[in-house]
Design a protein around this motif. Structure first.
Motif, short mmCIF file in Angstrom:
data_model
loop_
_atom_site.label_atom_id
_atom_site.label_comp_id
_atom_site.label_asym_id
_atom_site.label_seq_id
_atom_site.Cartn_x
_atom_site.Cartn_y
_atom_site.Cartn_z
N THR A 97 -30.68 16.32 -79.40
CA THR A 97 -30.77 14.75 -77.91
C THR A 97 -30.30 15.98 -77.01
OG1 THR A 97 -28.57 14.75 -78.18
CG2 THR A 97 -29.61 14.13 -79.93
N GLN A 98 -30.20 15.05 -75.68
CA GLN A 98 -30.94 15.76 -74.26
C GLN A 98 -29.40 15.98 -74.09
OE1 GLN A 98 -32.98 16.32 -71.93
NE2 GLN A 98 -34.18 15.98 -73.63
N ARG A 99 -28.03 15.47 -74.46
CA ARG A 99 -27.13 15.28 -74.13
C ARG A 99 -26.52 16.95 -74.95
NH1 ARG A 99 -22.09 12.95 -73.43
NH2 ARG A 99 -23.49 10.55 -73.12
N GLU A 100 -26.85 17.34 -76.16
CA GLU A 100 -26.46 18.70 -77.01
C GLU A 100 -27.15 19.83 -75.71
OE1 GLU A 100 -26.64 17.21 -81.59
OE2 GLU A 100 -28.42 17.38 -80.91
N ILE A 101 -28.53 19.34 -76.03
CA ILE A 101 -29.26 20.54 -74.99
C ILE A 101 -28.58 20.86 -73.74
CG2 ILE A 101 -31.14 21.04 -73.23
CD1 ILE A 101 -33.10 19.03 -75.67
N GLN A 102 -28.06 19.49 -72.95
CA GLN A 102 -27.14 20.19 -71.83
C GLN A 102 -25.92 20.46 -72.29
OE1 GLN A 102 -25.02 16.82 -69.91
NE2 GLN A 102 -26.41 17.29 -68.19
N SER A 103 -25.37 20.24 -73.21
CA SER A 103 -24.09 20.83 -73.75
C SER A 103 -24.27 22.36 -73.95
CB SER A 103 -23.61 19.83 -74.87
OG SER A 103 -22.18 20.70 -75.09
N LYS A 154 -42.65 31.93 -75.29
CA LYS A 154 -41.24 31.53 -75.06
C LYS A 154 -40.91 30.31 -75.77
CE LYS A 154 -40.98 33.16 -70.73
NZ LYS A 154 -39.86 33.03 -68.90
N ASN A 155 -39.91 30.79 -76.67
CA ASN A 155 -39.44 29.20 -77.67
C ASN A 155 -38.09 28.77 -76.83
OD1 ASN A 155 -38.22 27.92 -79.55
ND2 ASN A 155 -39.24 28.56 -81.29
N TYR A 156 -38.28 28.09 -76.89
CA TYR A 156 -36.35 27.77 -75.61
C TYR A 156 -35.60 27.46 -76.10
CZ TYR A 156 -40.16 27.92 -70.92
OH TYR A 156 -40.88 29.04 -70.41
N TYR A 157 -36.10 26.28 -76.85
CA TYR A 157 -34.68 25.66 -78.78
C TYR A 157 -33.93 27.13 -78.76
CZ TYR A 157 -37.66 21.70 -78.70
OH TYR A 157 -38.45 20.20 -77.95
N GLU A 158 -34.86 28.24 -78.95
CA GLU A 158 -33.79 29.66 -79.42
C GLU A 158 -33.27 29.60 -78.93
OE1 GLU A 158 -36.66 32.26 -81.23
OE2 GLU A 158 -36.81 31.28 -83.37
N ILE A 159 -33.90 30.18 -77.23
CA ILE A 159 -32.88 30.58 -76.24
C ILE A 159 -31.62 29.87 -75.85
CG2 ILE A 159 -33.19 30.74 -73.36
CD1 ILE A 159 -35.64 31.29 -73.95
N LEU A 160 -31.31 27.81 -76.34
CA LEU A 160 -30.08 27.23 -75.69
C LEU A 160 -30.10 27.26 -76.81
CD1 LEU A 160 -32.04 25.01 -73.07
CD2 LEU A 160 -30.25 26.81 -72.90
N GLY A 161 -30.31 28.08 -78.13
CA GLY A 161 -29.98 27.63 -78.97
C GLY A 161 -29.48 26.86 -79.90
N VAL A 162 -30.67 25.50 -79.87
CA VAL A 162 -30.43 24.00 -80.27
C VAL A 162 -31.46 23.71 -81.13
CG1 VAL A 162 -29.01 23.48 -78.51
CG2 VAL A 162 -31.72 22.93 -78.11
N PRO A 163 -31.66 23.06 -81.94
CA PRO A 163 -33.02 22.81 -83.11
C PRO A 163 -33.92 21.80 -82.37
CG PRO A 163 -30.86 21.58 -83.83
CD PRO A 163 -30.47 22.20 -82.29
N GLN A 164 -34.93 22.21 -82.72
CA GLN A 164 -35.89 20.88 -82.08
C GLN A 164 -35.78 19.62 -81.79
OE1 GLN A 164 -39.43 22.84 -83.28
NE2 GLN A 164 -40.52 21.09 -82.20
N ASN A 165 -35.09 19.23 -82.52
CA ASN A 165 -34.77 17.47 -83.09
C ASN A 165 -33.19 17.18 -81.67
OD1 ASN A 165 -32.61 18.20 -84.42
ND2 ASN A 165 -33.17 16.41 -85.77
#
Length: 325
Positions: free
Chosen positions: A18-24, A5-16
């Motif tokens: 930030t925590q704020r971007e991931i939460q958003s 599973k690629n969790y970054y792709e699932i959330l649609g965020v780059p691997q770098n």
């Protein structure tokens, strides 16, 4: 849990990210894919499965320690990590049989890994049990390491309904509950639409533990803002259910000022709809609860039933979940 599973792709965020971007990104996906938004009953199951994957991705990437483990694993051998997993399992066996007095942060990370990795249902269940038992010993013998276990304690409570780690942390190291982790736990309960349950009661216990700390270090205002959003509404909803578990009593004891007039209005409106003929017991319980609230908060006003009947017919009537603006 990590496999394939690629969790970054699932959330649609780059691997770098930030925590704020991931939460958003997670919040945006929750608003788009929550099962309550399904157009019909047939689609509800698909929405629910999608939300499970989205929440799983957020639980890993939203936690810095688990995210680091995930990133390290997927960087090895171009994604081929069988040897790495075997090494982790071997190391875990050594840790589980060693004296917990010498447990390190790295050891906790290894045990967290085997508790989150899927090795088949039987192996997974066994790993969770072994890992939880080991962490209980760590909390008992190494309270200085308790802060590293909080995230796992929340996860076992959420997914396994195993509250032993939370009990141990509350007893031995209540100061380990950092505000950011408590806030994430509260957000998870709220955004997943969990029914009022034992999880909310534990959230109340944790808040009580933090309340004393907050008074001493000057962060009480922040704590009260959090509890108004995440505890006041569940406390009132728990009363409405007719099977209260003590959440309202906890709230009235430690932070009665967090119940807003809007929430109190809505609660009264719901209670007024409980007829004495068909809901006499529940109505009586809730009338007693209203008295307790008004004793703790004499500034809250209760209008007569006729006034509420008029308000209830308005589409602008606030819900119990509304907090301060």
């Amino acid at each position: 849990m990590f496999e394939g599973k690629n969790y970054y792709e699932i959330l649609g965020v780059p691997q770098n990210a930030t925590q704020r971007e991931i939460q958003s990104a997670w919040r945006t996906l929750v608003k788009q894919h929550h099962e309550d938004l399904a157009p019909d009953e047939e689609m509800k199951s698909a929405y629910k499965k999608r939300m499970f994957v989205i929440n799983e991705a957020y639980e890993i990437l939203g936690d810095e320690e688990l995210r680091k483990q995930y990133d390290n694993k997927h960087e090895l051998n171009g994604g081929s990590n069988i040897e790495w997993v075997q090494n982790q399992l071997s190391r875990a066996n050594e840790i589980l049989s060693a004296d917990v007095s010498y447990a390190s942060e790295r050891d906790i990370g290894v045990i967290e890994f085997i508790m989150s990795e899927s090795f088949g249902d039987y192996r997974y269940q066994k790993n969770v049990q072994l890992g939880t038992d080991w962490m209980l010993k760590v909390v008992q013998n190494r309270p200085d390491m308790a802060g590293k276990i909080v995230a796992t304690a929340f996860k076992t409570a959420l997914h396994k309904k195993d509250f032993r780690l939370l009990d141990a942390l509350l007893e031995k190291a209540p100061g380990a509950f950092r505000y950011d982790k408590v806030h994430r736990f509260a957000e998870t309960l709220k955004d997943r639409g969990f029914e009022v349950s034992k999880h909310y009661l534990y959230l109340a216990h944790i808040f009580c533990a933090r309340y004393t700390i907050a008074r001493n270090n000057g962060t009480l205002e922040q704590e009260l803002k959090s509890v108004s959003e995440f505890l006041a509404a569940p406390a009132l909803q728990e009363q409405v259910s007719g099977d209260p578990g003590g959440l309202l009593l906890t709230l009235l004891k430690y932070a009665p000022q967090t119940i807003t007039q809007a929430q109190f209005d809505s609660y009264n409106g719901i209670v007024y709809q409980m007829t004495w003929t068909h809901n006499g017991r529940r109505r009586s319980q809730n009338e007693e609860a209203i008295k307790m609230i008004m004793e703790a908060r004499p500034d809250l006003k209760r209008l007569p039933q006729e006034a509420y009947e008029k308000k209830l017919s308005s589409p602008a009537q606030p819900s119990l979940g509304e907090g301060p603006s």
